[in-house]
Design a protein around this motif. Structure first.
Motif, mmCIF file in Angstrom:
data_model
loop_
_atom_site.group_PDB
_atom_site.id
_atom_site.type_symbol
_atom_site.label_atom_id
_atom_site.label_comp_id
_atom_site.label_asym_id
_atom_site.label_seq_id
_atom_site.Cartn_x
_atom_site.Cartn_y
_atom_site.Cartn_z
ATOM 1 N N ARG A 171 31.038 44.540 74.282
ATOM 2 C CA ARG A 171 29.787 43.866 73.924
ATOM 3 C C ARG A 171 29.973 42.366 73.777
ATOM 4 O O ARG A 171 29.066 41.579 74.093
ATOM 5 N N GLU A 172 31.160 41.934 73.300
ATOM 6 C CA GLU A 172 31.373 40.510 73.041
ATOM 7 C C GLU A 172 31.428 39.669 74.306
ATOM 8 O O GLU A 172 31.432 38.431 74.231
ATOM 9 N N LYS A 224 24.472 39.018 72.448
ATOM 10 C CA LYS A 224 24.134 40.281 71.797
ATOM 11 C C LYS A 224 22.816 40.845 72.318
ATOM 12 O O LYS A 224 22.711 42.031 72.639
ATOM 13 N N ASP A 268 22.475 44.364 74.381
ATOM 14 C CA ASP A 268 21.791 45.463 73.689
ATOM 15 C C ASP A 268 20.566 45.947 74.454
ATOM 16 O O ASP A 268 20.292 47.147 74.523
#
Length: 404
Positions: free
Chosen positions: A371-372, A376, A380
């Protein structure tokens, strides 16, 4: 002010040797990049998952997962200096079996199909390029594998994009008769389907790779049909289904990435399938192309049925891909499709996302990248879109098995 145009020199001619050199040079460059990206080995490796991700996959509370870890129950996982726990897919699978053994009354964490539940063979089809067919197949295969199903992904497209996504360079890593062609060709020494299956770096996910030799099935089939060769007693539309049935006890779900044409390979895949996902980009030209695809498919399936083939599916769904909800023409086209096909259009759509496309540049899916690596919100939104679509397809699979 106009820019000066470069001088064009056509003194030398171009033939197939130039094209062959371009192919060879590009292949070598791609191989070098792959070695560099996966140093010290060429084999791709799958990242580990956080406890929050694992809890969502399995369907339990993160607090319960933490409690199991504190009590020393389930697999022993990697713990970072900050106390954060990381789970490999092997850890996740071991955890599923542990939960089922501790909860014998429910036994739903291990999702393998049981007695009376038939192998689900899902073909992802459309003969319009750019409909995200391969991206859809790859993400669905990995989603189902992460969620505890035994999955076989079959790359039937000679362009072999699904194969490349899973870490193989088709012209280097896939040899003669190592595609499905090796098992379905018109020869007495065709290999057993198990011999063309390769393990991937994704536990629960195996692959039958592709390369250009698949085109030989397209050229050989008409010759056998014309010659009425009795040695080839199995008709072309039966061959994929028979190959899959020979390994069916090892899998719960088979996903087939069909080539972008309605040839003999696609027809055999359609005959072998229990369900279809038709991907479509919500633009007028794509929808018009899909209309022609459906018309031709129905006519060809008539021929297959008249010849004794199977044409019956548990379900068929149209999947909207690369959708931009803020684009009014696209939104209008989605409304048009929903009005036309109603429940045959999946409720959820795959949104157009830089996260998905950027992951694809490195031959990865969104399930593989951390995810990083993205903002974000971008990550998402894309992940929610993919998970919603794949969960909806999972529910169709469970319904076909009679699970409530």
């Amino acid at each position: 002010m106009s820019l000066a145009q470069p001088r064009i020199d056509l003194a030398s001619f171009v033939d197939q040797e130039v094209i062959r050199k371009h192919s060879s040079d590009l292949s070598a460059k791609l191989h070098a990049q792959r070695v560099k990206q996966n140093h010290p080995g060429i084999q791709k490796r799958l990242r580990k998952f956080t406890s929050g991700e694992v809890a969502k996959m399995i369907g339990i509370a993160d607090s319960y997962l933490r409690q199991l870890a504190l009590e020393g129950k389930g697999p022993q996982v990697e713990v970072l200096p900050n106390g954060r726990r990381l789970y490999s897919v092997e850890d996740i699978n071991a955890l599923r079996f542990h939960l089922d053994s501790a909860d014998k009354a429910r036994r739903h964490y291990v999702k393998h199909r049981g007695e009376g539940e038939h192998l689900q063979v899902i073909s992802c089809v459309n003969f319009k390029g750019g409909s995200a067919k391969t991206t859809t197949t790859a993400h669905l295969a990995q989603y189902l594998a992460l969620n505890g199903y035994r999955v076989l992904a079959v790359d039937l497209d000679p362009q072999a994009s699904l194969t490349a996504i899973h870490g193989l360079q088709p012209e280097l890593d896939v040899g003669d008769h190592q595609t499905l062609y090796g098992a379905i060709r018109y020869s007495a020494d065709a290999c057993h389907p198990k011999d063309v299956i390769q393990k991937t770096y994704f536990p629960n996910l195996d692959l039958i790779p592709a390369n250009l030799e698949l085109t030989e099935f397209e050229t050989e089939t008409p010759m056998h049909l014309r010659s009425h060769n009795r040695d080839a007693s199995v008709m072309f539309f039966e061959r994929v289904g028979l190959a899959l049935s020979a390994v069916s006890d090892q899998y719960d779900i088979v996903l087939i990435d069909c080539p972008p044409q309605l040839g003999f390979l696609t027809m055999s895949a359609l005959s072998a399938s229990t369900a279809l996902v038709v991907t479509v980009h919500p633009q007028m030209l794509d929808v018009m192309s899909m209309c022609q695809f459906l018309k031709m498919t129905s006519s060809m399936l008539d021929v297959v049925q008249d010849a004794g083939g199977k044409v019956r599916y548990d379900w068929i769904r149209y999947l909207i891909t690369r959708f931009e909800p803020s684009d009014k023409p696209q939104a209008d086209m989605v409304d048009f499709m929903r009005g036309m096909f109603k429940e045959y259009v999946l409720t959820n759509a795959v949104l157009k996302s830089t996260a998905i496309s950027d992951a694809g540049i490195t031959k990865q899916t969104l399930y593989e990248v951390p995810r990083e690596d993205f903002s974000k919100g971008t990550y998402d939104r894309a992940m929610e879109s993919l998970n919603s679509v794949n969960a909806e397809i999972e529910e169709l699979i469970k319904a076909a098995w009679g699970r409530v």
